[in-house]
Design a protein around this motif. Structure first.
Motif, PDB file in Angstrom:
ATOM      1  N   ALA A 117       7.327  12.762  -7.513  1.00 45.76           N
ATOM      2  CA  ALA A 117       6.914  11.521  -8.224  1.00 45.76           C
ATOM      3  C   ALA A 117       5.775  12.142  -8.616  1.00 45.76           C
ATOM      4  CB  ALA A 117       6.553  10.516  -7.309  1.00 45.76           C
ATOM      5  N   ASN A 118       4.910  11.175  -9.608  1.00 48.90           N
ATOM      6  CA  ASN A 118       3.755  11.613 -10.588  1.00 48.90           C
ATOM      7  C   ASN A 118       2.538  11.512  -9.526  1.00 48.90           C
ATOM      8  OD1 ASN A 118       2.803   8.871 -10.221  1.00 48.90           O
ATOM      9  ND2 ASN A 118       3.938   8.415 -12.097  1.00 48.90           N
ATOM     10  N   ALA A 119       1.652  12.031 -10.060  1.00 46.53           N
ATOM     11  CA  ALA A 119       0.431  12.373  -9.008  1.00 46.53           C
ATOM     12  C   ALA A 119      -0.202  11.076  -8.464  1.00 46.53           C
ATOM     13  CB  ALA A 119      -0.687  13.109  -9.903  1.00 46.53           C
ATOM     14  N   ALA A 120      -0.116  10.008  -9.556  1.00 44.64           N
ATOM     15  CA  ALA A 120      -0.735   8.567  -8.976  1.00 44.64           C
ATOM     16  C   ALA A 120       0.138   8.172  -7.747  1.00 44.64           C
ATOM     17  CB  ALA A 120      -0.685   7.926 -10.055  1.00 44.64           C
ATOM     18  N   THR A 121       1.203   8.463  -7.984  1.00 43.97           N
ATOM     19  CA  THR A 121       2.284   7.758  -7.035  1.00 43.97           C
ATOM     20  C   THR A 121       2.062   8.552  -5.362  1.00 43.97           C
ATOM     21  OG1 THR A 121       4.030   7.076  -8.307  1.00 43.97           O
ATOM     22  CG2 THR A 121       4.673   7.406  -6.066  1.00 43.97           C
ATOM     23  N   ARG A 122       1.788   9.843  -5.633  1.00 49.52           N
ATOM     24  CA  ARG A 122       1.495  10.648  -4.333  1.00 49.52           C
ATOM     25  C   ARG A 122       0.176  10.373  -3.849  1.00 49.52           C
ATOM     26  NH1 ARG A 122       3.829  14.590  -7.616  1.00 49.52           N
ATOM     27  NH2 ARG A 122       1.672  15.731  -7.912  1.00 49.52           N
ATOM     28  N   ASN A 123      -0.742  10.212  -4.845  1.00 47.58           N
ATOM     29  CA  ASN A 123      -2.098   9.837  -4.308  1.00 47.58           C
ATOM     30  C   ASN A 123      -2.190   8.495  -3.684  1.00 47.58           C
ATOM     31  OD1 ASN A 123      -2.956  12.439  -5.197  1.00 47.58           O
ATOM     32  ND2 ASN A 123      -3.775  11.465  -7.028  1.00 47.58           N
ATOM     33  N   HIS A 124      -1.515   7.528  -4.059  1.00 49.21           N
ATOM     34  CA  HIS A 124      -1.334   6.280  -3.653  1.00 49.21           C
ATOM     35  C   HIS A 124      -0.981   6.326  -1.991  1.00 49.21           C
ATOM     36  CE1 HIS A 124      -0.023   2.064  -2.740  1.00 49.21           C
ATOM     37  NE2 HIS A 124       1.008   2.464  -2.340  1.00 49.21           N
ATOM     38  N   TRP A 125       0.170   6.832  -1.880  1.00 48.94           N
ATOM     39  CA  TRP A 125       0.800   7.021  -0.494  1.00 48.94           C
ATOM     40  C   TRP A 125      -0.026   7.817   0.409  1.00 48.94           C
ATOM     41  CZ3 TRP A 125       3.538   3.455   0.923  1.00 48.94           C
ATOM     42  CH2 TRP A 125       4.527   2.626   0.217  1.00 48.94           C
ATOM     43  N   ARG A 126      -0.620   8.770  -0.215  1.00 44.56           N
ATOM     44  CA  ARG A 126      -1.527   9.648   0.548  1.00 44.56           C
ATOM     45  C   ARG A 126      -2.842   8.920   0.974  1.00 44.56           C
ATOM     46  NH1 ARG A 126      -2.099  13.442  -2.772  1.00 44.56           N
ATOM     47  NH2 ARG A 126      -1.063  15.033  -1.818  1.00 44.56           N
ATOM     48  N   GLY A 127      -3.235   7.927   0.088  1.00 47.77           N
ATOM     49  CA  GLY A 127      -4.335   7.252   0.175  1.00 47.77           C
ATOM     50  C   GLY A 127      -3.956   5.950   1.499  1.00 47.77           C
ATOM     51  N   VAL A 128      -2.715   5.512   1.371  1.00 46.54           N
ATOM     52  CA  VAL A 128      -2.286   4.706   2.395  1.00 46.54           C
ATOM     53  C   VAL A 128      -2.283   5.353   3.864  1.00 46.54           C
ATOM     54  CG1 VAL A 128      -0.157   3.137   3.351  1.00 46.54           C
ATOM     55  CG2 VAL A 128      -0.860   3.277   0.886  1.00 46.54           C
ATOM     56  N   ALA A 129      -1.880   6.548   3.848  1.00 42.36           N
ATOM     57  CA  ALA A 129      -2.029   7.231   5.319  1.00 42.36           C
ATOM     58  C   ALA A 129      -3.268   7.394   5.471  1.00 42.36           C
ATOM     59  CB  ALA A 129      -0.930   8.627   5.119  1.00 42.36           C
ATOM     60  N   ARG A 130      -4.289   7.968   4.549  1.00 41.66           N
ATOM     61  CA  ARG A 130      -5.491   8.147   5.022  1.00 41.66           C
ATOM     62  C   ARG A 130      -6.274   6.800   5.413  1.00 41.66           C
ATOM     63  NH1 ARG A 130      -8.675  12.459   1.427  1.00 41.66           N
ATOM     64  NH2 ARG A 130     -10.200  12.137   2.955  1.00 41.66           N
ATOM     65  N   PHE A 131      -6.001   6.020   4.935  1.00 38.57           N
ATOM     66  CA  PHE A 131      -6.292   4.510   5.417  1.00 38.57           C
ATOM     67  C   PHE A 131      -5.851   4.204   6.833  1.00 38.57           C
ATOM     68  CE2 PHE A 131      -4.552   0.256   6.248  1.00 38.57           C
ATOM     69  CZ  PHE A 131      -5.949  -0.589   6.110  1.00 38.57           C
ATOM     70  N   TYR A 132      -4.629   4.618   7.212  1.00 40.80           N
ATOM     71  CA  TYR A 132      -4.404   4.116   8.569  1.00 40.80           C
ATOM     72  C   TYR A 132      -4.995   5.046   9.499  1.00 40.80           C
ATOM     73  CZ  TYR A 132      -0.922   0.874   7.558  1.00 40.80           C
ATOM     74  OH  TYR A 132      -0.103  -0.374   7.216  1.00 40.80           O
ATOM     75  N   ARG A 133      -5.270   6.520   9.101  1.00 37.51           N
ATOM     76  CA  ARG A 133      -5.752   7.399   9.904  1.00 37.51           C
ATOM     77  C   ARG A 133      -7.428   6.822   9.952  1.00 37.51           C
ATOM     78  NH1 ARG A 133      -6.255  13.488   8.036  1.00 37.51           N
ATOM     79  NH2 ARG A 133      -7.574  12.673   6.368  1.00 37.51           N
ATOM     80  N   ALA A 134      -8.158   6.424   9.007  1.00 38.15           N
ATOM     81  CA  ALA A 134      -9.213   5.596   9.187  1.00 38.15           C
ATOM     82  C   ALA A 134      -9.317   4.710  10.221  1.00 38.15           C
ATOM     83  CB  ALA A 134      -9.923   5.274   7.766  1.00 38.15           C
ATOM     84  N   CYS A 135      -8.334   3.671  10.127  1.00 39.28           N
ATOM     85  CA  CYS A 135      -8.344   2.666  11.021  1.00 39.28           C
ATOM     86  C   CYS A 135      -8.122   3.137  12.552  1.00 39.28           C
ATOM     87  CB  CYS A 135      -7.208   1.611  10.583  1.00 39.28           C
ATOM     88  SG  CYS A 135      -7.512   0.852   9.323  1.00 39.28           S
ATOM     89  N   TYR A 136      -7.395   4.131  12.685  1.00 42.07           N
ATOM     90  CA  TYR A 136      -6.989   4.533  14.022  1.00 42.07           C
ATOM     91  C   TYR A 136      -8.203   5.004  14.444  1.00 42.07           C
ATOM     92  CZ  TYR A 136      -1.952   4.054  12.749  1.00 42.07           C
ATOM     93  OH  TYR A 136      -0.898   3.676  12.155  1.00 42.07           O
ATOM     94  N   TYR A 137      -8.749   6.045  13.755  1.00 42.50           N
ATOM     95  CA  TYR A 137     -10.048   6.721  14.412  1.00 42.50           C
ATOM     96  C   TYR A 137     -11.365   5.733  14.580  1.00 42.50           C
ATOM     97  CZ  TYR A 137      -9.040  11.511  14.950  1.00 42.50           C
ATOM     98  OH  TYR A 137      -8.452  12.881  15.161  1.00 42.50           O
ATOM     99  N   SER A 138     -11.255   4.779  13.812  1.00 42.82           N
ATOM    100  CA  SER A 138     -12.346   3.653  13.963  1.00 42.82           C
ATOM    101  C   SER A 138     -12.292   3.228  15.305  1.00 42.82           C
ATOM    102  CB  SER A 138     -12.140   2.587  12.801  1.00 42.82           C
ATOM    103  OG  SER A 138     -12.371   3.213  11.509  1.00 42.82           O
TER     104      SER A 138
END
Length: 591
Positions: A117-138
């Motif tokens: 997929a294009n970079a924006a799509t990959r960055n979106h899903w990378r961002g979703v995963a980093r969001f969840y990681r931030a929640c877990y570590y919070s």
């Protein structure tokens, strides 16, 4: 009619276009090398993350954070014997000390570039995963303080990684902020109903960063690095809330009750994220606990916290405030009082139909549509969806009112750090007063005169604040901050925030009788109004014929201490490290 959705991987793959993640229970990791070819496949994998953060009303009889999910706080009436805050000793194991969800998030972050997929799509899903990681570590840092930070999938053969010691809390906080920042910048503004978007990320960031910033401020005031991080967290919380507020996408719903009793929250202007329930597929019991189940009931402490209709604390309006009947107590009060606690005392042994009794007399009703229940009673009918494990009302996991409350508190706390951070009437108007202006609530504006709260030009200081703060440990709560916190308590009551709020403020003394005796009591009862029910009503003075129901008649809770604010590392983990030749440091409050 809500669609039934099945939960096998084959079915998910066949119906990706219509799949609703919040109707699914989390499923195991999908790690097949051929899986990461399309965005739909990534979306399917991510469904397993959602309920780890947005658990809503729970499932079956298992609780989410709402109502019965958190009853040890000053909003709930005491038991006959009060439990001490837990744990009292270091446990061998603790399910909260787990990094399995972190590993799953890291797996997505490491593999997302395999997506065609294009970079924006990959960055979106990378961002979703980093969001969840931030929640877990919070949640990990709030629970344990220092924790090992992992930003990659750990190899099962790399013992140095597997058994690394804890990283400093402030370092982990900086990593959490980096994850939230990346997600806010990269996740799409919209991605369909019940999907993670930029504003869900920002709203949750405002929640977690406010929690962390205030915790550091009130617990580590002598540590310069912690105070510096507290300031950064609070600034992040304020800015994240503003992302949502300035988007123009959300507003205050015209119906407070509908936020908690609707079968479908889709399209509600106040809802950023909710959990959707489906008859026969995914159900809960939170509504039932407000209906036919006997209750402990709300505390006098909570019931008295609701202002009078003219915007004053009850003891400011009347220094001798002590209504003798439910009609008097609920008259001319903040309308949210009657939307959270039924405007009648439900005493054990009396006719409470169609509801059940509350041991404190104060019967919570926030998650129940009482009007419908009364109508069904009059018709001699019963809704089977009101039965335990049959409830299908949607859960408001993140709503705009919370974001506004996060904003105003962060703004106030920043101003208390440095006067260069402004805090003005405008901050209150676009948060607290916007919430108070809700249709059907329409409470007077909270005003700021100097650094004091006021209503209609009258400056006041709640006598309850003065009494409680005189006996509470920690930094004294200023009168204006008390009112900001009151608005949070009232608006969000029974939604699972209160205990964590008391922890982050350093105010666990509010659940100790020596500081806040009103947690022991329920409603004021005149025994003659309940003939033949003397055995069900206990007054502190056993010869009295009227008074506040006394709930806590036996063991009283010990005064909270610093270790009650943070959990120890389970001893089994320390021993596991030792068995492999490594050291895992115990939390300093538990050493």
């Amino acid at each position: 009619m809500k669609k039934i959705k099945y939960i096998s991987l084959i079915a998910l793959m066949a119906m990706l276009a219509s799949c609703n993640f919040l109707n699914q229970e989390p499923f195991d990791q999908i790690t097949d090398e051929e899986f990461w070819k399309t965005e739909d496949q990534v979306r399917t994998f991510m469904y397993g993350f959602y309920t780890t953060v947005f658990s809503g009303y729970g499932t079956g009889t298992a609780h989410g954070p709402f109502l019965m999910g958190q009853t040890l706080n000053d909003d709930f009436s005491s038991d006959v014997s009060q439990n001490n805050l837990q744990p009292e000793v270091v446990p061998v194991s603790d399910g909260a000390w787990s990094f399995s969800n972190v590993r799953r998030a890291n797996y997505v972050i490491e593999n997302i570039d395999r997506l065609d997929a294009n970079a924006a799509t990959r960055n979106h899903w990378r961002g979703v995963a980093r969001f969840y990681r931030a929640c877990y570590y919070s949640n990990l840092t709030f629970t344990f303080g220092d924790v090992p930070w992992y930003d990659h999938v750990v190899s099962s053969t790399n013992n140095d990684d597997l058994y690394k010691d804890r990283d400093p809390r402030v370092y982990v906080d900086s990593c959490i902020m980096a994850d939230f920042r990346y997600a806010i910048d990269s996740v799409r503004q919209t991605d369909g109903d019940l999907q993670i978007n930029k504003y869900v990320v920002a709203g949750m960031a405002s929640r977690f960063m406010l929690r962390e910033g205030t915790y550091l401020k009130y617990h580590y005031s002598a540590d310069a690095a912690s105070l510096d991080m507290a300031e950064k967290c609070l600034l992040f919380a304020k800015e994240a809330a503003l992302e949502v507020m300035n988007s123009g996408k959300y507003g205050i719903s015209p119906s407070y009750n509908a936020l908690f009793t609707s079968d479908n929250l889709a399209g509600n202007s106040e809802i950023l994220m909710y959990r959707h329930y489906v008859d026969g597929v995914l159900t809960h019991s939170t509504l039932t606990y407000s209906y036919t189940e006997a209750q402990a009931g709300a505390s006098k402490s909570l019931a008295m916290a609701f202002l009078t209709k003219d915007g004053k604390p009850v003891e400011v309006a009347d220094a001798a405030y002590c209504p003798r009947t439910s009609d008097e107590f609920f008259a001319d009060r903040d309308p949210r009082l009657s939307l959270c606690i039924r405007p009648k005392y439900y005493v054990k042994g009396t006719d409470c139909q169609p509801f059940s009794y509350a041991l404190s007399g104060y019967s919570w009703c926030k998650f129940m549509n009482d009007e419908e229940a009364m109508k069904l009673k009059a018709e001699g009918k019963q809704n089977p969806l009101f039965n335990r494990e049959k409830n299908v009302t949607d859960a408001p996991c993140l709503r705009y009112a919370e974001v506004l409350l996060n904003y105003v508190e962060a703004a106030y706390e920043l101003h208390s750090f440095k006067a260069s951070y402004p805090f003005t009437q405008d901050d209150i108007d676009k948060s607290v007063n916007l919430i108070r202006a809700r249709a059907g609530i329409e409470m007077p504006r909270l005003e700021m005169v100097g650094d004091q709260p006021a209503v209609s030009g009258m400056v006041y200081d709640d006598p309850v604040r003065q009494r409680i703060e005189a006996n509470a440990a920690g930094v004294e709560t200023p009168s204006l901050l008390w009112e900001i916190r009151r608005e949070r308590r009232v608006e969000l009551c029974f939604e699972g925030f209160r205990l964590n709020d008391l922890k982050r403020w350093g105010k666990l003394d509010y659940v100790w009788n020596g500081c806040n005796p009103d947690i022991r009591y329920g409603a004021y009862i005149v025994a003659a109004d309940y003939p033949g029910k003397a055995d069900e009503i206990v007054f502190e003075d056993k010869t009295a014929t009227e008074g506040y129901i006394l709930r806590n008649t036996e063991v009283q809770r010990q005064r909270p201490v610093e270790r009650n604010y943070i959990s120890p590392v389970p001893s089994g983990q320390i021993q596991l490290y030792q068995a492999h030749g490594y050291t895992l440091t115990q939390t300093k409050e538990w050493q």
